[in-house]
Design a protein around this motif. Structure first.
Motif, PDB file in Angstrom:
ATOM      1  N   TYR A 242       3.840  -3.504  -2.932  1.00 23.43           N
ATOM      2  CA  TYR A 242       3.784  -4.798  -2.232  1.00 23.43           C
ATOM      3  C   TYR A 242       3.363  -4.574  -0.787  1.00 23.43           C
ATOM      4  CZ  TYR A 242       5.906  -7.460  -6.023  1.00 23.43           C
ATOM      5  OH  TYR A 242       6.148  -8.091  -7.214  1.00 23.43           O
ATOM      6  N   TRP A 243       2.288  -5.265  -0.379  1.00 20.78           N
ATOM      7  CA  TRP A 243       1.799  -5.076   0.984  1.00 20.78           C
ATOM      8  C   TRP A 243       2.804  -5.568   2.026  1.00 20.78           C
ATOM      9  CZ3 TRP A 243       1.354  -9.507   3.830  1.00 20.78           C
ATOM     10  CH2 TRP A 243       1.191 -10.709   3.151  1.00 20.78           C
ATOM     11  N   GLN A 244       3.684  -6.518   1.629  1.00 17.07           N
ATOM     12  CA  GLN A 244       4.700  -6.999   2.570  1.00 17.07           C
ATOM     13  C   GLN A 244       5.624  -5.867   3.005  1.00 17.07           C
ATOM     14  OE1 GLN A 244       3.885  -8.371  -0.358  1.00 17.07           O
ATOM     15  NE2 GLN A 244       3.930 -10.609  -0.292  1.00 17.07           N
ATOM     16  N   HIS A 271      -7.072  -1.370   4.468  1.00 20.12           N
ATOM     17  CA  HIS A 271      -6.459  -2.076   3.339  1.00 20.12           C
ATOM     18  C   HIS A 271      -7.076  -3.474   3.213  1.00 20.12           C
ATOM     19  CE1 HIS A 271      -3.334  -4.082   0.915  1.00 20.12           C
ATOM     20  NE2 HIS A 271      -3.021  -2.871   0.490  1.00 20.12           N
ATOM     21  N   PRO A 272      -7.182  -4.008   2.001  1.00 16.69           N
ATOM     22  CA  PRO A 272      -7.774  -5.344   1.822  1.00 16.69           C
ATOM     23  C   PRO A 272      -7.032  -6.471   2.536  1.00 16.69           C
ATOM     24  CG  PRO A 272      -7.699  -4.161  -0.270  1.00 16.69           C
ATOM     25  CD  PRO A 272      -6.932  -3.339   0.705  1.00 16.69           C
ATOM     26  N   VAL A 273      -5.725  -6.302   2.750  1.00 15.87           N
ATOM     27  CA  VAL A 273      -4.934  -7.353   3.399  1.00 15.87           C
ATOM     28  C   VAL A 273      -5.044  -7.192   4.920  1.00 15.87           C
ATOM     29  CG1 VAL A 273      -2.618  -8.309   3.731  1.00 15.87           C
ATOM     30  CG2 VAL A 273      -3.341  -7.543   1.455  1.00 15.87           C
ATOM     31  N   SER A 274      -5.607  -8.199   5.575  1.00 17.15           N
ATOM     32  CA  SER A 274      -5.853  -8.082   7.015  1.00 17.15           C
ATOM     33  C   SER A 274      -4.561  -7.973   7.823  1.00 17.15           C
ATOM     34  CB  SER A 274      -6.680  -9.275   7.508  1.00 17.15           C
ATOM     35  OG  SER A 274      -5.972 -10.486   7.327  1.00 17.15           O
ATOM     36  N   ASN A 275      -3.493  -8.621   7.373  1.00 23.67           N
ATOM     37  CA  ASN A 275      -2.230  -8.536   8.109  1.00 23.67           C
ATOM     38  C   ASN A 275      -1.714  -7.108   8.168  1.00 23.67           C
ATOM     39  OD1 ASN A 275      -2.073 -11.212   8.787  1.00 23.67           O
ATOM     40  ND2 ASN A 275      -0.773 -11.792   7.071  1.00 23.67           N
ATOM     41  N   LEU A 276      -1.938  -6.345   7.104  1.00 16.45           N
ATOM     42  CA  LEU A 276      -1.528  -4.941   7.116  1.00 16.45           C
ATOM     43  C   LEU A 276      -2.425  -4.142   8.048  1.00 16.45           C
ATOM     44  CD1 LEU A 276       0.142  -2.582   6.196  1.00 16.45           C
ATOM     45  CD2 LEU A 276      -1.192  -2.470   4.088  1.00 16.45           C
ATOM     46  N   ARG A 277      -3.712  -4.443   8.077  1.00 12.97           N
ATOM     47  CA  ARG A 277      -4.615  -3.750   8.995  1.00 12.97           C
ATOM     48  C   ARG A 277      -4.200  -4.009  10.445  1.00 12.97           C
ATOM     49  NH1 ARG A 277      -8.488  -6.241   5.673  1.00 12.97           N
ATOM     50  NH2 ARG A 277      -9.557  -7.310   7.390  1.00 12.97           N
ATOM     51  N   ASP A 304     -12.252  -9.043  10.513  1.00 18.70           N
ATOM     52  CA  ASP A 304     -11.235  -9.921  11.102  1.00 18.70           C
ATOM     53  C   ASP A 304     -11.206  -9.705  12.624  1.00 18.70           C
ATOM     54  OD1 ASP A 304      -8.728 -10.949  12.117  1.00 18.70           O
ATOM     55  OD2 ASP A 304      -7.994 -11.023  10.058  1.00 18.70           O
TER      56      ASP A 304
END
Length: 320
Positions: A242-244, A271-277, A304
């Motif tokens: 989970y990226w969260q 990573h595909p999830v921008s919030n993680l980047r 982003d």
């Protein structure tokens, strides 16, 4: 205020609805009544409605009395704490808790023995707001309650009290309770521990919990505790499904300024999830290791704009 003067201040239609044979009409009338700004006008009617034969009407009245500090209101709400309908007692407890009056703690504690389920949970939530020291023992006892909602509320009380005597019980709940939300709240409550060693085994176990929300709470709590010896587990959490969870792990690794986490944080930059980047870029800036510069330079081309901005900021931090 006399009944006549109350009637003079309200529309005849509203007064008629408040005495209608249909309880749902009476309940909705109370909602309309609560919109009035004239406290002297509406409070007596709301107090009277606490004695309505219909539980839904009584519950509406108890909720509508939230924020009124008069002695009459407090007395009336105390009187329905142990109402036969748990929703009424729950709403009364929550309204009393909103007063932020610690002197009400004793009354709420006394009502616990006669309450159960939703009402008991609401009393604990009110006690949490008041931070009543005497609620420690009742809360410790309630973490074994059959009702998960009661256990959640009791754990919340223990977390607010921050009493080290509760740590052993909270550690057990964090890893063994059948309800994942209870475990999550208990894991967060362990963040007040004065010594990491006392709670580290429980937090390490929680990082392998079947619920991603529990794992997420565990990595956050370890970061708050500045748990340097948890770096290997936090790095492992950067691979969580989970990226969260990965986001919170990156945040904690940034707080710890862990150079050992550089490979995992640099990997997260793509990573595909921008919030993680974004979180990875922030963490790399906090770590401050020049070895991260090549990865951050690539991130300056991220699609982003926030990632690009945070990568640039991280590079500035490293250059200082």
């Amino acid at each position: 205020m006399t009944a006549l003067s109350i009637q003079d201040g309200l529309s005849a239609q509203l007064m008629q609805r408040m005495t209608d044979a249909d309880p749902e009409i009476r309940r909705i009338a109370l909602m309309d009544l609560a919109d009035s700004e004239d406290e002297d006008l509406i409070v007596p009617l709301l107090i009277e409605a606490l004695q309505d034969v219909d539980a839904n009407v009584r519950a509406e009245a108890a909720a509508a009395l939230e924020g009124y500090e008069s002695e009459a209101v407090v007395t009336a709400l105390i009187g329905v704490l142990t109402d036969s309908d748990p929703q009424v007692g729950a709403n009364a407890a929550l309204s009393l808790g909103e007063l932020k009056d610690a002197s009400l703690g004793g009354v709420l504690l006394n009502a616990l023995d006669a309450s159960s389920g939703y009402a008991k949970a609401a009393i604990f939530r009110a006690l949490k707001e008041l931070k009543v020291a005497g609620s420690l023992e009742p809360a410790l006892a309630a973490i074994a309650d059959a009702d998960a909602d009661v256990r959640q509320a009791a754990v919340g009380v223990l977390g607010y009290l921050k009493d080290p005597r509760a740590l052993a019980s909270l550690s057990k709940v964090a890893t063994q309770d059948a309800d994942s939300e209870v475990r999550r709240i208990a894991v967060g409550a362990l963040g007040f521990a004065p010594a990491l060693a006392v709670v580290f085994p429980a937090l390490a176990d929680a990082m392998n919990d079947e619920s991603w929300q529990v794992r997420e709470e565990a990595v956050m709590t370890l970061g708050k505790l500045r748990a340097e010896n948890a770096v290997p587990q936090l790095i492992a959490a950067m691979q969580d499904s989970y990226w969260q969870v990965r986001i919170k792990a990156a945040r904690s690794l940034g707080r710890l300024r862990s150079r050992a986490a550089l490979p995992a944080l640099c990997e997260a930059l793509v990573h595909p999830v921008s919030n993680l980047r974004k979180e990875a870029a922030v963490a790399l800036g906090e770590v401050g290791d020049p070895a991260a510069l090549p990865a951050l330079e690539k991130a300056l081309e991220d699609p982003d704009p926030d990632v690009r901005k945070l990568a640039k900021l991280a590079m500035t931090q490293i250059a200082r």
